[in-house]
Enzyme design. Structure first.
Site, PDB file in Angstrom:
ATOM      1  N   LYS A 154       0.709  -1.037   0.299  1.00 50.71           N
ATOM      2  CA  LYS A 154       0.080  -0.038   0.054  1.00 50.71           C
ATOM      3  C   LYS A 154       0.448   1.736  -0.007  1.00 50.71           C
ATOM      4  O   LYS A 154       2.487   1.181   0.194  1.00 50.71           O
ATOM      5  CB  LYS A 154      -1.141   0.073   1.275  1.00 50.71           C
ATOM      6  N   ARG A 205     -10.753 -10.825   1.405  1.00 45.57           N
ATOM      7  CA  ARG A 205     -11.515 -12.243   1.028  1.00 45.57           C
ATOM      8  C   ARG A 205     -10.975 -13.476   1.238  1.00 45.57           C
ATOM      9  O   ARG A 205     -11.644 -14.874   0.690  1.00 45.57           O
ATOM     10  CB  ARG A 205     -12.150 -11.932  -0.475  1.00 45.57           C
TER      11      ARG A 205
END
Length: 534
Positions: A319, A393
């Protein structure tokens, strides 16, 4: 913050016969502040010839007991018919002659809301917040809140929702991270709110609703505070191991059975997708299972699954550095599930509920999963990892497969899953995804009852096309378009054996900027849903 109840059996401000004795009994209670609500009609009927012609306003009787204090406030323009208007009356020598022990009377305007059958919880929330704001941060330590003055007595169903919401807001207002975790603030210490005790008063007509709602509200605040604490703790303290121990500690405080699975047990279960996220970190993953057995032994449980990434660097798909510290909040789904389970146990919810939390860090290292790697999930489906920052996920899909063994009535997963959900819904609603209409309606209703609201987003089969892979059963991302939808579609592939809903709380789980901190959402939503089911 303490909450309790006080019942004045015959207190009724709508009955002319019992009006004066009702007010006398309330004013005779020794409190820093008596909180009463008044409607526009009450104000219109107060004093003068108008009151003589019509049924006397309870403000007229109150004024006599308070030696003209209400009239004085009205002359000064301090009484207003608008909703959420506030007027504080302070004790004078004349009050003692009427046996008044209350040090203050806080009058809260309802506007026309008192006389409409479709009064909303949102309109009430503004009124309650205005009153609570006055009570907080000054010399008021305790207050007596007369519930029937806020609620229409022929609508007792509103009382429970309104009392719970008031406690929810009061608890939120009183929360101080530095007070609850003093070791985290070495220099500037947080000070606890001076307002410490709120007593909800009622009469025989609504005593049960008030007592039940206060007990439920207390448990809700405890659950929210726990969720906030876990979210706000720094990631070097709130690790997967810490989360596991925190969950185990709750078993000693409430009727919860807690099991924490370690690395070897997770490997034995074949959770290859979960482990692909955890392998880049030196901190081992944990898989937490919490059980509240409040229903019958053979009753199918409701299962809550919370994403527990205690820090998310993005992995190899690193990130940007700006605001990366906020990625400690990537375990707020886990925190909300743990908080909800604790609250459900405290309120002795008559329902079987299971909380499941897969938790790990997402870190870059020589062992970390790379973009292009293919991993095998517990379900047997293979996943091409195109972006290691779509890791939530990957841990949730194995947890969703694991919970099949419980033969659940319904499964709700909670996750700070996608930045795309923030773009879609901002910081107002949590995203709701489900193909089960009953579950959608129940969660929407629960959100409205707690003002912890959700907004339904699509799960159309066409979105699955974006998840196709040339090399595995499914890719873990579907590109930028409809990012929150394709993430939910990915999870849906692992939920075909039960009713399921997904809550994307990326925009609602915490606040940034000056008000930075965990919100405790969606604990109120989940608890209201569970209460409705039981």
């Amino acid at each position: 913050m303490q909450f309790s109840t006080k019942i004045f059996p015959q207190a009724d401000l709508e009955s002319q016969k019992s009006l004066k004795p009702s007010l006398k009994s309330l004013l005779a209670h020794n409190t820093d502040c008596l909180v009463l609500a008044y409607s526009k009609a009450d104000l219109d009927g107060f004093g003068g010839a108008k009151a003589a012609k019509a049924k006397s306003s309870y403000l007229t009787e109150l004024d006599q007991l308070l030696g003209g204090s209400v009239t004085h406030a009205n002359v000064l323009g301090d009484l207003d018919a608008k909703p959420a208007s506030i007027c504080v009356l302070r004790a004078e020598k004349s009050w003692a002659a009427s046996g008044v022990k209350a040090k203050r009377v806080l009058l809260v305007g309802l506007g026309d809301a008192h006389h409409v059958s479709d009064r909303t919880l949102l309109s009430y929330s503004k009124i309650a917040r205005a009153a609570l704001k006055v009570l907080s941060g000054n010399s008021i330590e305790n207050a007596l809140w007369f519930v029937p003055s806020f609620s229409l007595m022929h609508q007792v169903n509103l009382i429970a929702d309104e009392v719970r919401l008031t406690i929810q807001y009061a608890g939120d207002q009183a929360y101080r991270f530095g007070v609850r975790q003093p070791a985290m603030k070495f220099k500037a210490k947080d000070h606890p709110d001076t307002f410490k005790h709120l007593v909800f008063a009622g009469n025989d007509a609504c005593s049960k609703e008030i007592k039940d709602a206060v007990a439920q509200g207390i448990a809700m605040v405890e659950g929210m505070n726990l969720a906030k604490d876990l979210g706000n703790l720094p990631p070097n303290i709130c690790t997967p191991t810490y989360l596991g121990k925190a969950a185990q500690g709750l078993a000693k405080k409430a009727s919860l059975k807690v099991e924490v699975l370690g690395l070897k047990q997770i490997e034995a279960l074949g959770m290859g997708s979960f482990l692909s996220v955890a392998k880049g970190s030196d901190t081992p993953p944990q898989f937490i299972v919490m059980r509240h057995q409040g229903g019958k032994a053979n009753e199918a449980p409701i299962v809550l699954v919370g994403k527990g990434i205690t820090f998310d660097t993005g992995g190899i798909s690193l990130k940007p550095g700006e605001a990366m510290d906020e990625m400690k909040y990537d375990m707020c789904g886990a925190a909300s599930v743990i908080g909800t389970m604790y609250a459900a146990a405290l309120m002795k919810l008559k329902k079987n509920v299971i909380g499941v939390v897969p938790t790990c860090e997402n870190m870059p290292s020589g062992r970390a999963t790379r973009p292009g790697d293919i991993v095998k999930s517990m379900s047997g489906q293979t996943i091409e990892v195109l972006n290691t920052d779509a890791e939530g996920r990957l841990i949730l899909c194995d947890a969703l497969t694991y919970v099949e063994r419980f033969k659940p009535k319904a499964v709700i997963d909670v996750a700070t899953l996608t930045g795309a959900c923030i773009i879609a819904l901002g910081h107002v609603h949590s995203g709701l995804f489900s193909d089960d209409e009953g579950l959608v309606n129940a969660l929407t209703k629960a959100g409205n009852a707690s003002l912890d609201t959700v907004w339904r987003l699509p799960l159309d089969a066409a979105y699955h096309e974006q998840l196709k892979s040339n090399f595995a059963d499914v890719a873990n991302i579907g590109g930028r378009p409809a990012g929150s939808v394709t993430a939910a579609c990915f999870l849906s592939r692992f939920t075909e054996k039960y009713k399921w809903a997904h809550l994307d709380i990326a925009g609602t789980a915490w606040k940034s900027g000056a008000a930075k901190g965990s919100t405790g959402r969606p604990v109120p939503l989940l608890l209201n849903y569970l209460l409705e089911q039981s």
